[in-house]
Design a protein around this motif. Sequence first.
Motif, PDB file in Angstrom:
ATOM      1  N   LEU A 135       0.831  -1.192   0.000  1.00  0.00           N
ATOM      2  CA  LEU A 135       0.000   0.000   0.000  1.00  0.00           C
ATOM      3  C   LEU A 135       0.871   1.250   0.000  1.00  0.00           C
ATOM      4  O   LEU A 135       2.010   1.229   0.452  1.00  0.00           O
TER       5      LEU A 135
ATOM      6  N   GLU B  27       0.099  -4.414   4.047  1.00  0.00           N
ATOM      7  CA  GLU B  27      -0.996  -4.204   4.996  1.00  0.00           C
ATOM      8  C   GLU B  27      -0.691  -4.799   6.372  1.00  0.00           C
ATOM      9  O   GLU B  27      -0.939  -4.147   7.390  1.00  0.00           O
TER      10      GLU B  27
ATOM     11  N   VAL C  90      -8.634   1.129   3.320  1.00  0.00           N
ATOM     12  CA  VAL C  90      -7.945   1.088   2.033  1.00  0.00           C
ATOM     13  C   VAL C  90      -8.745   1.907   1.027  1.00  0.00           C
ATOM     14  O   VAL C  90      -9.948   1.734   0.879  1.00  0.00           O
TER      15      VAL C  90
END
Length: 134
Positions: free
Chosen positions: A21, A70, A87
């Motif tokens: 991410l 994550e 997210v």
Amino acid sequence: MTETGYGEDPEPSDRFPAGPLYVPVRPGPSGCVTRVFRTPLGDRTAVGFTSARRLTATLGAGQAWIRLAEPALRALTAPLGVTTVTVDPQFTAPASAPAPAPAPAPAPASTPRSARPANPVVPVVPAVLALRVG
């Protein structure tokens, strides 16, 4: 006709890692610090984006970021009591600017200086950045 094995199908509520991410950060005394945001209900949440384009569209081009998986983001924010990872949030409220202090009213000419209040009351407006989870 073959029978489908439902016993191995995951439940929709099962959490799956979201891959690497783009995580918003800010400078800290020892390097980068992960930013923690609040949901519209006021709960604290860590935030990650699946692309730099999505991060820039939501938080602006000046937002610094790092790449984290994550599970690593969860591990970093868990000691802070943050258990939620959001997210790709889609909307943010602009940061509110502090309210300007009102100018003190001029004292009437007949009022002696000692009768004026030493510290005028200034209203306080909290600044909140809220994320709307999409």
